[in-house]
Design an enzyme around this catalytic site. Structure first.
Site, PDB file in Angstrom:
ATOM      1  N   GLN A  48     -12.268 -43.533  14.750  1.00 12.85           N
ATOM      2  CA  GLN A  48     -11.164 -44.072  15.533  1.00 12.85           C
ATOM      3  C   GLN A  48      -9.828 -43.583  14.984  1.00 12.85           C
ATOM      4  OE1 GLN A  48     -10.054 -45.374  18.663  1.00 12.85           O
ATOM      5  NE2 GLN A  48     -12.155 -45.902  18.234  1.00 12.85           N
ATOM      6  N   HIS A  70      -8.019 -40.226  15.965  1.00 12.23           N
ATOM      7  CA  HIS A  70      -7.425 -40.039  17.299  1.00 12.23           C
ATOM      8  C   HIS A  70      -5.910 -39.919  17.248  1.00 12.23           C
ATOM      9  CE1 HIS A  70     -10.388 -40.189  20.432  1.00 12.23           C
ATOM     10  NE2 HIS A  70     -10.998 -41.217  19.897  1.00 12.23           N
ATOM     11  N   GLU A  97     -10.388 -53.183  21.661  1.00 14.63           N
ATOM     12  CA  GLU A  97     -10.850 -52.233  22.680  1.00 14.63           C
ATOM     13  C   GLU A  97     -12.339 -51.923  22.469  1.00 14.63           C
ATOM     14  OE1 GLU A  97      -9.224 -48.369  22.124  1.00 14.63           O
ATOM     15  OE2 GLU A  97      -9.773 -47.656  24.127  1.00 14.63           O
ATOM     16  N   HIS A  98     -12.692 -51.481  21.264  1.00 11.47           N
ATOM     17  CA  HIS A  98     -14.094 -51.246  20.907  1.00 11.47           C
ATOM     18  C   HIS A  98     -14.510 -52.267  19.875  1.00 11.47           C
ATOM     19  CE1 HIS A  98     -12.424 -47.165  21.823  1.00 11.47           C
ATOM     20  NE2 HIS A  98     -13.561 -47.006  22.467  1.00 11.47           N
ATOM     21  N   ASP A 132     -18.420 -43.099  23.641  1.00  8.85           N
ATOM     22  CA  ASP A 132     -17.284 -42.237  23.991  1.00  8.85           C
ATOM     23  C   ASP A 132     -17.716 -41.085  24.882  1.00  8.85           C
ATOM     24  OD1 ASP A 132     -15.553 -43.696  22.453  1.00  8.85           O
ATOM     25  OD2 ASP A 132     -15.636 -42.363  20.717  1.00  8.85           O
ATOM     26  N   HIS A 141       2.084 -71.939  63.999  1.00  6.29           N
ATOM     27  CA  HIS A 141       0.696 -71.847  63.554  1.00  6.29           C
ATOM     28  C   HIS A 141      -0.165 -72.868  64.309  1.00  6.29           C
ATOM     29  CE1 HIS A 141       2.331 -69.422  60.327  1.00  6.29           C
ATOM     30  NE2 HIS A 141       1.135 -69.251  59.792  1.00  6.29           N
TER      31      HIS A 141
END
Lengths: 421, 421
Positions: free
Chosen positions: B251, B254, B319-320, B353, B412
């Site tokens: 991770q 990145h 996220e993960h 991934d 209405h």
């Protein structure tokens, strides 16, 4: 009403009010203040904008229950029946978590979880609609949201509308605060000492509320930014002019910027409806609003045949679509873009606005091309599940490492290889 | 890596880059110009920002097919197998239109329709990831979207990355334009002479792309605004330190702002992983990035027991999430907020991934509290269906009219009553 022939340039799009620079700045300042000073800032703006000095924001359970008692028995039973219908329709939308397995023992799937907390904005003043409370709250409740927080600006008397409070009670709201405007949106998004933050904010509001929702978007989820309401009635020779006219006017009375369009294959119906609209307008209590709406945004489009009429509908992507034709289901099959589709003579729009069950929070201004009615999915989120088996891993480890290296991500490849090749 | 005890204030949140005033202004100007001058403006900005004078934006089918041929047989087969896995997982998400009927003959339901056209933004330069093309395009394809338009800024040589083009071909993109930045987003949102407008824009990009997506939001749909990537590994004494460390580093490589967190009940594992991370870092090609990420955002949180560890996960909403414990399924049952959940030792994040099938476009920065992985629902929209029977109408007309009058909407009520009471 203007009568015209269909052209491909026809559109329901009205310019979206994205606020003046001053309004944007004001909203930004309010949000900053609420983030900094919390309840104090919320109280300050409530006094400033709503003219009310509140001892506390929270509405007591006693007050809420009292509101239900103030409705007549008949009114209460109607709201309860509508709520039951809405609940029943939305329960049919509930999805389950799921997994799939393969022969290697790998398990993949989606885990569905309700949001923890949702804020529902309910406008104050004359635009306080109990039906809107039901439509915004019940899908969240059905999704399993435990905390549903309603905010609504207090009237000059420092109170909320009784019918709104009653609807909140019936729908299952768990907290009510009598605050409104950008300060209420900020309190919901970031929390204060008395109001815990929520995960998503839904519900309509004025330009300040819309700008505030746009501003907090990302820190919390929001629903769509709603524009003025629209109806397109697609009718052939089987439609009855006075009914069609009444339907167009029911939309027009909402807002001077509301938009009512008749799309028809029948020139004689076009003329009859135009006449009926004029006639029925004269006795409407909200005549001025309806008249302005019909004058500025009303339109009758005459089409050569049903195919062209359907093309017109798909071009407009209307919020509400009534299909009053010989074979409404056949026509519906070809409709690609519409928020809610009302089929046949007895499905006049108010049936859906209040009672049948489907949501009346719908995509406006052509956004039915890519948006949906408010629904249970809006209050649940998904988590992917990946449980890779040793067999699958051994079979695919080298491929995965190769793909990672193709993207230049060596540490990804090594994470795979750390488990043995 | 820092080792600390869990406190409730722990958060993965990093400030979101919402751009400087200058950047916002620049993006606004670009969008205005593209709306006004179309292709000419797009060409102008492509020359200005990408340094390339293009004869045409469109990439020819020949070029796209040529890109596939330039991959090795093995690479191509891996991308194709990954695409097949992604397709298969997303096909399981497909929902059908449905109706329910009742004893009066009333029919209610939801009609599901794919969006007509979707734009996929693919970053250029070193961040050109074929896996990202697969993950953004395939769900749209599975949903039934007919027009899938990819845009990506050209390199200095006026070309797109071969592997990105190959992935586009394999995933089923129908048009490719070599344009990028805010000008590409504007072209997709509003259309030009050569690029027809789309209904939704997805895919990651730099700050200008993110600001442009935020700006066109409402006129078209957009996916989430993604922040830097995150992983939380939840591990007990059964986890192997060198594998956990490798996952954290995958991770970290990145992005210097990526965030890797280990949550563990096992103090000895904490120390071993910290040591392993230092050791593995030394030989990584992207060492500088990974080192900065681990230093600034890496963290090991030691918890008293599994309950506290799960609470930590739900507070972070990562996220993960990898769960490497004795009973990962039991732990997962208590996880409320996570983008993707990887269970057991063999579900290292790169498995998801690239290859297993679930989407790698996931909610970051705590937004897993209210957002989902990119999925098929993101490319379909719903229309409500309401076909009220005469029986139901007669039974409920008075109630519906009463509800309308309770809200002060007389037109209405009259629309209902125009059908007879």
């Amino acid at each position: 009403m203007k009568i015209e022939r269909f052209t491909e340039g026809t559109s329901l799009k009205r310019s979206v009010d994205s606020g003046t620079a001053d309004q944007r700045k004001a909203v930004q300042d309010i949000i900053d203040e609420v983030r900094k000073s919390g309840d104090g800032a919320v109280a300050y703006y409530t006094e400033k904008f709503d003219g009310v000095k509140l001892k506390q924001f929270a509405v007591s359970m006693k007050e809420i229950e009292g509101a239900v008692d103030e409705l007549s028995e008949y009114e209460r039973s109607i709201i309860e029946e509508a709520a039951a219908n809405i609940r029943s329709f939305h329960e049919k939308q509930l999805k389950n978590s799921w997994i799939s397995t393969d022969e290697t023992g790998t398990m993949l799937g989606q885990k569905l979880t309700a949001l923890d907390a949702v804020g529902v904005y309910v406008p104050g003043g004359t635009a306080a609609y109990p039906s809107s409370v039901l439509m915004n709250v019940i899908p969240a409740k059905v999704a399993g949201v435990e905390r549903i927080v309603m905010v609504s600006p207090p009237g000059k008397d420092g109170k909320l509308s009784k019918s709104v409070m009653a609807a909140a009670k019936i729908a299952g709201v768990t907290e009510i605060y009598q605050i409104g405007g950008a300060q209420a949106v900020a309190a919901l998004a970031y929390g204060t000492d008395t109001i815990e933050k929520v995960d998503k904010i839904v519900g309509p509001g004025n330009i300040y509320v819309a700008l505030a929702k746009r501003e907090v978007f990302g820190d919390v989820a929001i629903d769509m930014i709603a524009g003025p309401s629209e109806i397109a009635v697609l009718a052939d020779e089987t439609a009855i002019a006075k009914e069609v006219a009444a339907d167009l006017l029911s939309q027009a009375e909402h807002d001077a910027r509301a938009c009512s369009v008749l799309i028809t294959t029948e020139a004689s119906l076009a003329h009859e409806v135009a006449k009926e609209v004029e006639k029925q307008l004269t006795s409407l209590p909200r005549r001025e609003i309806a008249e302005a709406s019909i004058r500025d945004y009303g339109k009758i489009i005459v089409c050569e045949d049903m195919n062209q009429a359907i093309m017109a509908v798909n071009t407009l992507a209307p919020e509400h679509l009534e299909i009053i034709t010989k074979d409404p289901l056949e026509v519906m099959a070809q409709v690609r873009h519409a928020g809610a589709i009302f089929l046949g003579r007895y499905s006049t729009e108010p049936v859906g606005d209040y009672f049948a069950g489907p949501n009346h929070v719908l995509p406006t201004n052509g956004t039915a091309r890519f948006s949906s009615p408010l629904n249970v999915d809006d209050f649940q989120k998904k988590s992917s599940i990946i449980m890779y088996s040793q067999t699958a891993f051994k079979k695919n480890a080298e491929k995965i490492a190769t793909f990672a290296r193709l993207e230049g991500l060596e540490a990804h490849a090594r994470a795979v290889e750390s488990r043995g090749k």
